[in-house]
Write a protein that holds these residues in place. Structure first.
Motif, PDB file in Angstrom:
ATOM      1  N   SER A 116       0.834  -1.317   0.041  1.00 42.08           N
ATOM      2  CA  SER A 116       0.085   0.083  -0.006  1.00 42.08           C
ATOM      3  C   SER A 116       0.756   1.370   0.086  1.00 42.08           C
ATOM      4  CB  SER A 116      -0.973  -0.015   1.132  1.00 42.08           C
ATOM      5  OG  SER A 116      -0.262   0.349   2.328  1.00 42.08           O
ATOM      6  N   LEU A 117       2.043   1.232   0.630  1.00 43.22           N
ATOM      7  CA  LEU A 117       2.915   2.353   0.692  1.00 43.22           C
ATOM      8  C   LEU A 117       3.480   2.570  -0.657  1.00 43.22           C
ATOM      9  CD1 LEU A 117       4.710   2.015   4.141  1.00 43.22           C
ATOM     10  CD2 LEU A 117       2.742   3.295   3.501  1.00 43.22           C
ATOM     11  N   ASP A 118       3.863   1.421  -1.258  1.00 41.34           N
ATOM     12  CA  ASP A 118       4.519   1.427  -2.489  1.00 41.34           C
ATOM     13  C   ASP A 118       3.238   2.108  -3.442  1.00 41.34           C
ATOM     14  OD1 ASP A 118       6.844   0.099  -1.783  1.00 41.34           O
ATOM     15  OD2 ASP A 118       6.016  -1.770  -2.461  1.00 41.34           O
ATOM     16  N   ALA A 119       2.061   1.760  -3.251  1.00 45.02           N
ATOM     17  CA  ALA A 119       1.038   2.399  -4.340  1.00 45.02           C
ATOM     18  C   ALA A 119       0.999   3.586  -3.902  1.00 45.02           C
ATOM     19  CB  ALA A 119      -0.295   1.676  -3.987  1.00 45.02           C
ATOM     20  N   ARG A 120       1.331   4.222  -2.914  1.00 47.13           N
ATOM     21  CA  ARG A 120       0.996   5.660  -2.748  1.00 47.13           C
ATOM     22  C   ARG A 120       2.458   6.314  -3.259  1.00 47.13           C
ATOM     23  NH1 ARG A 120      -0.746   6.405   3.397  1.00 47.13           N
ATOM     24  NH2 ARG A 120      -1.467   3.981   3.518  1.00 47.13           N
ATOM     25  N   GLY A 121       3.396   5.966  -3.415  1.00 51.20           N
ATOM     26  CA  GLY A 121       4.755   6.365  -4.111  1.00 51.20           C
ATOM     27  C   GLY A 121       5.543   6.624  -2.730  1.00 51.20           C
ATOM     28  N   VAL A 122       5.433   5.972  -1.618  1.00 50.90           N
ATOM     29  CA  VAL A 122       6.428   6.006  -0.492  1.00 50.90           C
ATOM     30  C   VAL A 122       7.524   5.353  -0.604  1.00 50.90           C
ATOM     31  CG1 VAL A 122       6.436   6.029   2.154  1.00 50.90           C
ATOM     32  CG2 VAL A 122       4.531   6.821   0.934  1.00 50.90           C
ATOM     33  N   GLY A 123       7.331   4.249  -1.268  1.00 55.36           N
ATOM     34  CA  GLY A 123       8.480   3.179  -1.759  1.00 55.36           C
ATOM     35  C   GLY A 123       8.604   2.408  -0.326  1.00 55.36           C
ATOM     36  N   GLY A 124       7.723   2.167   0.123  1.00 58.94           N
ATOM     37  CA  GLY A 124       7.510   1.242   1.519  1.00 58.94           C
ATOM     38  C   GLY A 124       8.548   0.013   1.288  1.00 58.94           C
ATOM     39  N   THR A 125       8.662  -0.948   0.406  1.00 60.39           N
ATOM     40  CA  THR A 125       9.257  -1.976   0.143  1.00 60.39           C
ATOM     41  C   THR A 125      10.846  -1.587   0.152  1.00 60.39           C
ATOM     42  OG1 THR A 125       7.675  -3.305  -0.987  1.00 60.39           O
ATOM     43  CG2 THR A 125       9.670  -4.139  -0.951  1.00 60.39           C
ATOM     44  N   GLN A 126      11.283  -0.611  -0.461  1.00 65.32           N
ATOM     45  CA  GLN A 126      12.695  -0.319  -0.542  1.00 65.32           C
ATOM     46  C   GLN A 126      12.960   0.377   0.741  1.00 65.32           C
ATOM     47  OE1 GLN A 126      13.459   2.538  -3.759  1.00 65.32           O
ATOM     48  NE2 GLN A 126      15.647   2.686  -2.972  1.00 65.32           N
ATOM     49  N   ARG A 127      12.110   1.164   1.369  1.00 69.73           N
ATOM     50  CA  ARG A 127      12.398   1.657   2.559  1.00 69.73           C
ATOM     51  C   ARG A 127      12.730   0.530   3.660  1.00 69.73           C
ATOM     52  NH1 ARG A 127      12.735   7.051   2.037  1.00 69.73           N
ATOM     53  NH2 ARG A 127      11.190   7.931   0.592  1.00 69.73           N
ATOM     54  N   PHE A 128      12.036  -0.262   3.720  1.00 70.77           N
ATOM     55  CA  PHE A 128      11.696  -1.310   4.697  1.00 70.77           C
ATOM     56  C   PHE A 128      13.126  -2.215   4.492  1.00 70.77           C
ATOM     57  CE2 PHE A 128      11.200  -5.749   5.773  1.00 70.77           C
ATOM     58  CZ  PHE A 128      10.797  -5.577   7.216  1.00 70.77           C
ATOM     59  N   ASP A 129      13.407  -2.313   3.289  1.00 73.02           N
ATOM     60  CA  ASP A 129      14.560  -3.273   2.957  1.00 73.02           C
ATOM     61  C   ASP A 129      15.914  -2.608   3.488  1.00 73.02           C
ATOM     62  OD1 ASP A 129      13.278  -5.437   1.962  1.00 73.02           O
ATOM     63  OD2 ASP A 129      13.305  -4.885  -0.034  1.00 73.02           O
ATOM     64  N   THR A 130      15.992  -1.305   3.040  1.00 72.14           N
ATOM     65  CA  THR A 130      17.284  -0.468   3.477  1.00 72.14           C
ATOM     66  C   THR A 130      17.250  -0.435   5.172  1.00 72.14           C
ATOM     67  OG1 THR A 130      16.831   0.990   1.435  1.00 72.14           O
ATOM     68  CG2 THR A 130      18.318   1.688   3.183  1.00 72.14           C
ATOM     69  N   ALA A 131      16.189  -0.187   5.816  1.00 72.56           N
ATOM     70  CA  ALA A 131      16.304  -0.048   7.243  1.00 72.56           C
ATOM     71  C   ALA A 131      16.753  -1.483   7.927  1.00 72.56           C
ATOM     72  CB  ALA A 131      14.943   0.235   7.986  1.00 72.56           C
ATOM     73  N   CYS A 132      16.368  -2.580   7.416  1.00 70.84           N
ATOM     74  CA  CYS A 132      16.721  -3.766   7.864  1.00 70.84           C
ATOM     75  C   CYS A 132      18.321  -4.001   7.646  1.00 70.84           C
ATOM     76  CB  CYS A 132      15.981  -5.116   7.040  1.00 70.84           C
ATOM     77  SG  CYS A 132      14.191  -5.146   7.484  1.00 70.84           S
ATOM     78  N   ARG A 133      18.726  -3.582   6.434  1.00 71.09           N
ATOM     79  CA  ARG A 133      20.214  -3.542   6.055  1.00 71.09           C
ATOM     80  C   ARG A 133      21.245  -2.667   7.205  1.00 71.09           C
ATOM     81  NH1 ARG A 133      18.538  -3.606   0.774  1.00 71.09           N
ATOM     82  NH2 ARG A 133      19.047  -1.339   0.501  1.00 71.09           N
ATOM     83  N   LEU A 134      20.525  -1.640   7.371  1.00 64.27           N
ATOM     84  CA  LEU A 134      21.281  -1.109   8.433  1.00 64.27           C
ATOM     85  C   LEU A 134      21.357  -1.387  10.064  1.00 64.27           C
ATOM     86  CD1 LEU A 134      19.730   2.650   7.748  1.00 64.27           C
ATOM     87  CD2 LEU A 134      22.031   2.054   7.307  1.00 64.27           C
ATOM     88  N   LEU A 135      20.409  -2.280  10.244  1.00 67.94           N
ATOM     89  CA  LEU A 135      20.359  -2.650  11.731  1.00 67.94           C
ATOM     90  C   LEU A 135      21.326  -3.832  11.768  1.00 67.94           C
ATOM     91  CD1 LEU A 135      16.425  -2.408  12.292  1.00 67.94           C
ATOM     92  CD2 LEU A 135      18.232  -1.164  13.246  1.00 67.94           C
ATOM     93  N   PRO A 136      22.069  -3.977  12.740  1.00 68.66           N
ATOM     94  CA  PRO A 136      23.078  -5.063  13.142  1.00 68.66           C
ATOM     95  C   PRO A 136      22.195  -5.987  13.919  1.00 68.66           C
ATOM     96  CG  PRO A 136      23.479  -3.216  14.702  1.00 68.66           C
ATOM     97  CD  PRO A 136      22.492  -2.766  13.771  1.00 68.66           C
ATOM     98  N   HIS A 137      22.688  -7.430  13.626  1.00 65.98           N
ATOM     99  CA  HIS A 137      22.195  -8.398  14.288  1.00 65.98           C
ATOM    100  C   HIS A 137      20.472  -8.574  14.100  1.00 65.98           C
ATOM    101  CE1 HIS A 137      25.750  -8.334  16.752  1.00 65.98           C
ATOM    102  NE2 HIS A 137      25.191  -6.943  17.110  1.00 65.98           N
ATOM    103  N   CYS A 138      20.259  -8.346  12.899  1.00 66.57           N
ATOM    104  CA  CYS A 138      18.564  -8.213  12.570  1.00 66.57           C
ATOM    105  C   CYS A 138      18.386  -9.332  11.652  1.00 66.57           C
ATOM    106  CB  CYS A 138      18.582  -7.010  11.491  1.00 66.57           C
ATOM    107  SG  CYS A 138      16.803  -6.615  10.913  1.00 66.57           S
TER     108      CYS A 138
END
Length: 376
Positions: A319-341
């Motif tokens: 739903s965030l992707d559909a609104r142009g927020v780029g939810g999937t990409q932002r979620f994946d980037t956040a996961c890569r930033l976090l250690p022990h994730c």
């Protein structure tokens, strides 16, 4: 009192002796305060707590024999009906530097398990965890869902504040409830509170569960600040303050979530209207609250050391992707930033931004598995 004896609407459970439960809750609190008093050399308080503990213990021993001698021998009317015991849900408030913060708590019975502090998304309240609160507490741990400042039953902040300021106010609630170490669970905006606590108080945060966490690069934050806009994943601020004389703005709020069942949509509308009223009052007083999209997740992630579970709702990110927020990409980037994730996901039509309410059993199972895996 710290914990009210009045259960919430969904907290009254059949075949449960609430007198015994309230006594056990009181004894648990007195014991924790007794230990705290001994470590801080408050001897008078420690002695009084010890006397009260002995009195309650003796009362629990003599209660049933005394009732028998007095002739109260009433038996259950249906011995074949199985007793179902679910942890009751109660409410309370704590005064903090930002104002009064309200919480909902479900008391677990295993002190070896770390309590879980739950932080809701923007525009919601502790109601977001209403279904899963007793489910997670039934695994033995205490679970506390908080209303963030300006949301739910919590007061508006008394001064402008950042996410770190809100996290410090939350820590005051944990201190008042005598919770030393805990696990953080947050959704959307609530993930910023989790990472703030985990990065600045690593000795107290044992683990994090982050739902629909999104990463916003600093360049986007600067652009938003200059344009006085925001782009957080839930509701657009540009629509928040359009009040119409005919009241159709209330219908607009309803239609934002018309995919939800009517009861849940009504609960969300109540939470959102409370937030909007408080937002209006803050604007009059010149008080600002940092938005989650301006929070520096990258900086916080550098110092996080606890195990972390990131959960993405398939329908939510779509739903965030559909609104142009780029939810999937932002979620994946956040996961890569976090250690022990560790990364997991919920799929299907109930994996929306409101998955804690819609898929409470599935989400609780994910959380319980992660907590057991890491002995939290």
């Amino acid at each position: 009192s710290l914990v009210s004896s009045i259960p919430s609407n969904n907290g009254v459970v059949a075949a449960t002796d609430h007198t015994v439960i309230n006594r056990m809750t009181t004894m648990e609190y007195l014991w924790r305060r007794h230990v705290r008093s001994r470590t801080t050399n408050v001897r008078v308080q420690a002695m009084l707590d010890r006397i009260l503990l002995v009195f309650l213990f003796l009362a629990s021993i003599v209660e049933r024999p005394l009732m028998y001698l007095l002739g109260n021998t009433q038996q259950p009317t249906n011995n074949n009906k199985p007793k179902t015991i679910q942890t009751p849900v109660t409410k309370g408030t704590v005064k903090t530097g930002l104002g009064v913060i309200a919480y909902t708590i479900s008391q677990g019975r295993n002190p070896k398990k770390n309590p879980v502090l739950c932080f809701h998304a923007e525009g919601r309240s502790s109601d977001e965890y209403l279904e899963m609160l007793p489910l997670l507490a039934d695994t033995g741990r205490r679970v506390v869902a908080l209303d963030m400042p300006g949301h739910g039953w919590s007061e508006n902040p008394r001064k402008s504040c950042t996410m770190d300021d809100i996290a410090d106010a939350v820590l005051k609630v944990a201190d008042t409830l005598l919770i030393e170490q805990f696990v953080c669970l947050g959704n959307s905006m609530g993930t910023s509170i989790c990472t703030s606590l985990a990065s600045r108080y690593p000795n107290r945060v044992r683990g994090c569960i982050l739902v629909n966490i999104l990463y916003y690069p600093p360049s986007l934050n600067e652009e938003q600040s200059s344009n006085n806009t925001k782009i957080s994943g839930f509701l657009s601020t540009s629509d928040d303050l359009i009040y119409k004389d005919d009241g159709t703005h209330l219908l607009d709020i309803h239609n934002r979530r018309k995919f939800l069942d009517p009861d849940l949509n009504l609960r969300c509308i109540q939470s959102d209207l409370t937030r909007l009223v408080n937002l209006r009052a803050r604007q009059v007083d010149g008080i600002t609250m940092e938005d989650a999209s301006h929070y520096d997740l990258e900086h916080a992630a550098r110092t996080m050391r606890c195990p972390t579970l990131c959960v993405g709702g398939e329908a939510a990110l779509a739903s965030l992707d559909a609104r142009g927020v780029g939810g999937t990409q932002r979620f994946d980037t956040a996961c890569r930033l976090l250690p022990h994730c560790e990364v997991n996901s919920l799929t299907g039509p109930r994996s929306t931004l409101y998955l804690m309410n819609q898929a409470s059993k599935e989400f609780t199972s994910l959380c319980a598995g992660f907590l057991e895996k890491h002995s939290l």
